[in-house]
Design an enzyme around this catalytic site. Structure first.
Site, PDB file in Angstrom:
ATOM      1  N   ARG A 107      15.341  -1.629 -33.756  1.00  0.00           N
ATOM      2  CA  ARG A 107      14.369  -1.306 -32.756  1.00  0.00           C
ATOM      3  C   ARG A 107      13.023  -1.773 -32.551  1.00  0.00           C
ATOM      4  O   ARG A 107      12.166  -1.368 -31.728  1.00  0.00           O
ATOM      5  CB  ARG A 107      14.354   0.388 -32.625  1.00  0.00           C
ATOM      6  CG  ARG A 107      15.549   1.071 -32.449  1.00  0.00           C
ATOM      7  CD  ARG A 107      15.413   2.573 -32.211  1.00  0.00           C
ATOM      8  NE  ARG A 107      16.513   3.141 -31.682  1.00  0.00           N
ATOM      9  CZ  ARG A 107      17.118   3.717 -32.484  1.00  0.00           C
ATOM     10  NH1 ARG A 107      16.596   3.992 -33.959  1.00  0.00           N
ATOM     11  NH2 ARG A 107      18.447   4.477 -32.486  1.00  0.00           N
ATOM     12  N   LYS A 129       7.135 -12.285 -22.274  1.00  0.00           N
ATOM     13  CA  LYS A 129       8.450 -12.355 -21.619  1.00  0.00           C
ATOM     14  C   LYS A 129       9.330 -12.917 -22.599  1.00  0.00           C
ATOM     15  O   LYS A 129       9.223 -13.973 -23.016  1.00  0.00           O
ATOM     16  CB  LYS A 129       8.525 -13.067 -20.387  1.00  0.00           C
ATOM     17  CG  LYS A 129       7.923 -12.326 -19.042  1.00  0.00           C
ATOM     18  CD  LYS A 129       8.203 -13.222 -17.845  1.00  0.00           C
ATOM     19  CE  LYS A 129       7.809 -12.549 -16.449  1.00  0.00           C
ATOM     20  NZ  LYS A 129       8.225 -13.519 -15.404  1.00  0.00           N
ATOM     21  N   GLU A 171       4.336 -26.926 -15.553  1.00  0.00           N
ATOM     22  CA  GLU A 171       3.399 -25.560 -15.788  1.00  0.00           C
ATOM     23  C   GLU A 171       2.193 -25.935 -15.687  1.00  0.00           C
ATOM     24  O   GLU A 171       1.217 -25.259 -15.117  1.00  0.00           O
ATOM     25  CB  GLU A 171       3.990 -24.939 -16.762  1.00  0.00           C
ATOM     26  CG  GLU A 171       5.486 -24.615 -16.916  1.00  0.00           C
ATOM     27  CD  GLU A 171       5.747 -23.584 -15.986  1.00  0.00           C
ATOM     28  OE1 GLU A 171       5.054 -22.895 -15.285  1.00  0.00           O
ATOM     29  OE2 GLU A 171       7.198 -23.095 -15.692  1.00  0.00           O
ATOM     30  N   LYS A 208      -2.845 -18.001 -17.325  1.00  0.00           N
ATOM     31  CA  LYS A 208      -1.990 -17.176 -17.507  1.00  0.00           C
ATOM     32  C   LYS A 208      -2.407 -15.910 -18.117  1.00  0.00           C
ATOM     33  O   LYS A 208      -1.950 -14.869 -17.821  1.00  0.00           O
ATOM     34  CB  LYS A 208      -0.682 -17.841 -18.326  1.00  0.00           C
ATOM     35  CG  LYS A 208       0.599 -17.091 -18.342  1.00  0.00           C
ATOM     36  CD  LYS A 208       1.780 -17.752 -19.016  1.00  0.00           C
ATOM     37  CE  LYS A 208       2.861 -16.768 -18.922  1.00  0.00           C
ATOM     38  NZ  LYS A 208       4.193 -17.347 -19.152  1.00  0.00           N
ATOM     39  N   GLU A 218       4.603  -7.216 -14.504  1.00  0.00           N
ATOM     40  CA  GLU A 218       4.848  -8.038 -13.115  1.00  0.00           C
ATOM     41  C   GLU A 218       5.301  -7.244 -11.915  1.00  0.00           C
ATOM     42  O   GLU A 218       6.376  -7.419 -11.151  1.00  0.00           O
ATOM     43  CB  GLU A 218       6.192  -8.854 -13.503  1.00  0.00           C
ATOM     44  CG  GLU A 218       6.311 -10.161 -12.688  1.00  0.00           C
ATOM     45  CD  GLU A 218       7.393 -11.254 -12.962  1.00  0.00           C
ATOM     46  OE1 GLU A 218       7.203 -12.281 -12.666  1.00  0.00           O
ATOM     47  OE2 GLU A 218       8.479 -10.715 -13.452  1.00  0.00           O
ATOM     48  N   ARG A 222       1.308 -10.836 -11.185  1.00  0.00           N
ATOM     49  CA  ARG A 222       2.083 -11.726 -11.948  1.00  0.00           C
ATOM     50  C   ARG A 222       3.166 -12.446 -11.524  1.00  0.00           C
ATOM     51  O   ARG A 222       3.243 -13.666 -11.892  1.00  0.00           O
ATOM     52  CB  ARG A 222       2.482 -10.854 -13.490  1.00  0.00           C
ATOM     53  CG  ARG A 222       3.276 -11.954 -14.525  1.00  0.00           C
ATOM     54  CD  ARG A 222       3.336 -11.200 -15.747  1.00  0.00           C
ATOM     55  NE  ARG A 222       4.061 -12.019 -16.720  1.00  0.00           N
ATOM     56  CZ  ARG A 222       4.327 -11.955 -17.986  1.00  0.00           C
ATOM     57  NH1 ARG A 222       3.695 -10.772 -18.278  1.00  0.00           N
ATOM     58  NH2 ARG A 222       4.679 -12.838 -18.826  1.00  0.00           N
ATOM     59  N   ASN A 226       5.359 -17.453 -10.691  1.00  0.00           N
ATOM     60  CA  ASN A 226       6.839 -17.657 -10.329  1.00  0.00           C
ATOM     61  C   ASN A 226       7.030 -18.973  -9.100  1.00  0.00           C
ATOM     62  O   ASN A 226       7.961 -19.033  -8.710  1.00  0.00           O
ATOM     63  CB  ASN A 226       7.705 -16.615 -10.042  1.00  0.00           C
ATOM     64  CG  ASN A 226       7.757 -15.696 -11.110  1.00  0.00           C
ATOM     65  OD1 ASN A 226       8.829 -16.221 -12.128  1.00  0.00           O
ATOM     66  ND2 ASN A 226       7.372 -14.605 -11.278  1.00  0.00           N
ATOM     67  N   HIS A 229       9.651 -21.389  -8.979  1.00  0.00           N
ATOM     68  CA  HIS A 229      10.603 -20.929 -10.003  1.00  0.00           C
ATOM     69  C   HIS A 229      11.862 -20.085  -9.242  1.00  0.00           C
ATOM     70  O   HIS A 229      12.959 -20.141  -9.902  1.00  0.00           O
ATOM     71  CB  HIS A 229      10.249 -19.957 -10.981  1.00  0.00           C
ATOM     72  CG  HIS A 229       9.260 -20.467 -12.022  1.00  0.00           C
ATOM     73  ND1 HIS A 229       8.135 -21.215 -11.705  1.00  0.00           N
ATOM     74  CD2 HIS A 229       9.313 -20.595 -13.417  1.00  0.00           C
ATOM     75  CE1 HIS A 229       7.606 -21.859 -12.645  1.00  0.00           C
ATOM     76  NE2 HIS A 229       8.446 -21.392 -13.858  1.00  0.00           N
ATOM     77  N   HIS A 233      14.504 -22.058 -10.734  1.00  0.00           N
ATOM     78  CA  HIS A 233      15.468 -21.513 -11.734  1.00  0.00           C
ATOM     79  C   HIS A 233      17.061 -21.664 -11.203  1.00  0.00           C
ATOM     80  O   HIS A 233      17.729 -21.957 -12.190  1.00  0.00           O
ATOM     81  CB  HIS A 233      14.958 -20.125 -11.942  1.00  0.00           C
ATOM     82  CG  HIS A 233      14.107 -20.106 -13.164  1.00  0.00           C
ATOM     83  ND1 HIS A 233      13.727 -18.805 -13.234  1.00  0.00           N
ATOM     84  CD2 HIS A 233      13.665 -20.676 -13.972  1.00  0.00           C
ATOM     85  CE1 HIS A 233      12.643 -18.938 -14.447  1.00  0.00           C
ATOM     86  NE2 HIS A 233      12.800 -19.929 -14.815  1.00  0.00           N
ATOM     87  N   HIS A 248      13.617 -27.831 -17.837  1.00  0.00           N
ATOM     88  CA  HIS A 248      12.845 -26.757 -17.082  1.00  0.00           C
ATOM     89  C   HIS A 248      11.944 -27.334 -16.261  1.00  0.00           C
ATOM     90  O   HIS A 248      12.080 -26.920 -15.116  1.00  0.00           O
ATOM     91  CB  HIS A 248      12.320 -25.634 -17.949  1.00  0.00           C
ATOM     92  CG  HIS A 248      11.475 -24.504 -17.307  1.00  0.00           C
ATOM     93  ND1 HIS A 248      12.046 -23.670 -16.419  1.00  0.00           N
ATOM     94  CD2 HIS A 248      10.217 -24.356 -17.245  1.00  0.00           C
ATOM     95  CE1 HIS A 248      10.965 -22.788 -16.034  1.00  0.00           C
ATOM     96  NE2 HIS A 248      10.124 -23.488 -16.289  1.00  0.00           N
TER      97      HIS A 248
END
Length: 347
Positions: A107, A129, A171, A208, A218, A222, A226, A229, A233, A248
């Site tokens: 956990r 993330k 980026e 960022k 997000e 936020r 993206n 992306h 992506h 990427h």
């Protein structure tokens, strides 16, 4: 304002020794791949307290549940308790997956990131993330959890092959385009050949971290991170299982070009700015063939984008250089139109 748990250092050994003089975890584990074990681990090994080492295979193809099982088994075999600490020494795959494994083991145990790629230093290691790819969908399984600390050492970039540096640069470009028009001329003028990586890394972290601090989970702002992306992506995921695999940043560069057309269409981005940015991206990344027969599969992958609402694809687009917006609904036809705009740059 940089995140409080991010340290940019020119002396990794001194920083690590100072960090562990104040923090005394239980067991310590270091997660590496074959590349960071060879090039980066020797630079930090003697500055760390006693620890065990786990080596996994590098690459996005290995960012999956099978590798997570390997990491969890190692933690279990080493008898890690909930006061153990995991150190993720690597790029975005190591940081995303190592953090995910730490956050779910018993956990949750603490972890720190030592990002070794430009991509991880300017983006992936900042913001909390975590996740893995699943059934061909990028970062499909994951959660939000901040590391205890991110220690960024720009010198690691010197160990990277040119294509990895170029990937991370995407980026850097993105952060300027979504938030800082004044920085864009510097990015454009320096390009890859004379880039001041320490300055670029610090600038990207500031951008960022400021956005993430305002919207950690997000829910709104936020989402501007993206830009490029939604389509990017999908392209990255589509080609991942082929011999045409893209890094990427290479895929996100294509996504930014395609989404520039949609930025003009929906957000009144000046066409001249869209063309300026797109030409710069093509100069850096070159042209990669995306055939019309690839489009349907790419469109289907955009339907799994995490920003979507129901069956509506939502994108982050530009109103102009330095200003982004989010939650813009785009259609399958828009994706095709964006890719057609990209194809006009074919040599």
């Amino acid at each position: 304002m940089p995140a409080q748990n991010v340290t940019l250092t020119q002396d990794i050994a001194l920083t690590l020794k100072a960090y562990f003089s104040d923090y005394k975890p239980g067991q310590i584990g270091v997660l590496v791949d074959e590349n960071t074990k060879k090039h980066c681990y020797p630079l930090v090994k003697e500055s760390l307290p006693p620890h065990s080492l786990c080596e996994i295979r590098s690459g996005e193809l290995n960012k999956n549940l099978a590798t997570c099982s390997q990491i969890w088994e190692w933690m279990t075999t080493e008898h890690f308790d909930r006061k153990a600490l995991l150190i993720n020494l690597g790029g975005g795959v190591i940081g995303d997956m190592g953090g995910f494994c730490a956050a779910t083991y018993k956990r949750g145990i603490p972890f720190i990131n030592l990002p070794t790629t430009l991509l991880a230093q300017v983006d992936a290691s900042v913001g909390g993330k975590l996740g893995i790819d699943f059934k061909g969908y990028k970062n499909h399984i994951g959660l939000f959890q901040e590391p205890e600390q991110v220690i960024v050492y720009p010198h690691f970039v010197q160990s990277l092959p040119p294509e990895e540096v170029r990937s991370g640069f995407a980026e850097v470009i993105k952060h300027s385009l979504i938030r800082d028009a004044a920085y864009w001329p510097r990015v454009k003028a320096q390009g890859l050949e004379v880039a001041d990586w320490t300055a670029h890394i610090a600038h990207s972290i500031d951008i960022k971290a400021t956005v993430v601090d305002a919207d950690f989970r997000e829910g709104g702002l936020r989402k501007i991170l993206n830009y490029g992306h939604t389509i990017g992506h999908a392209i990255e995921s589509y080609f991942l299982e082929t011999d045409r695999r893209l890094l990427h940043g290479e895929a996100i560069a294509i996504g930014m070009v395609a989404e520039n057309l949609l930025s003009v269409k929906y957000c009144a981005m000046p066409q001249a700015e869209a063309d300026e940015v797109s030409r710069f991206l093509l100069d850096i990344y070159g042209y990669r063939e995306i055939a019309t027969e690839d489009e349907e599969a790419i469109i289907q992958l955009t339907l799994q984008d995490k920003k979507n609402e129901g069956s509506t694809v939502k994108a982050a687009l530009l109103e102009g250089i330095g200003k982004a917006t989010y939650d813009i609904s785009i259609s399958a036809a828009d994706v095709s139109e964006g890719l057609a705009y990209y194809r006009q740059y074919k040599p």
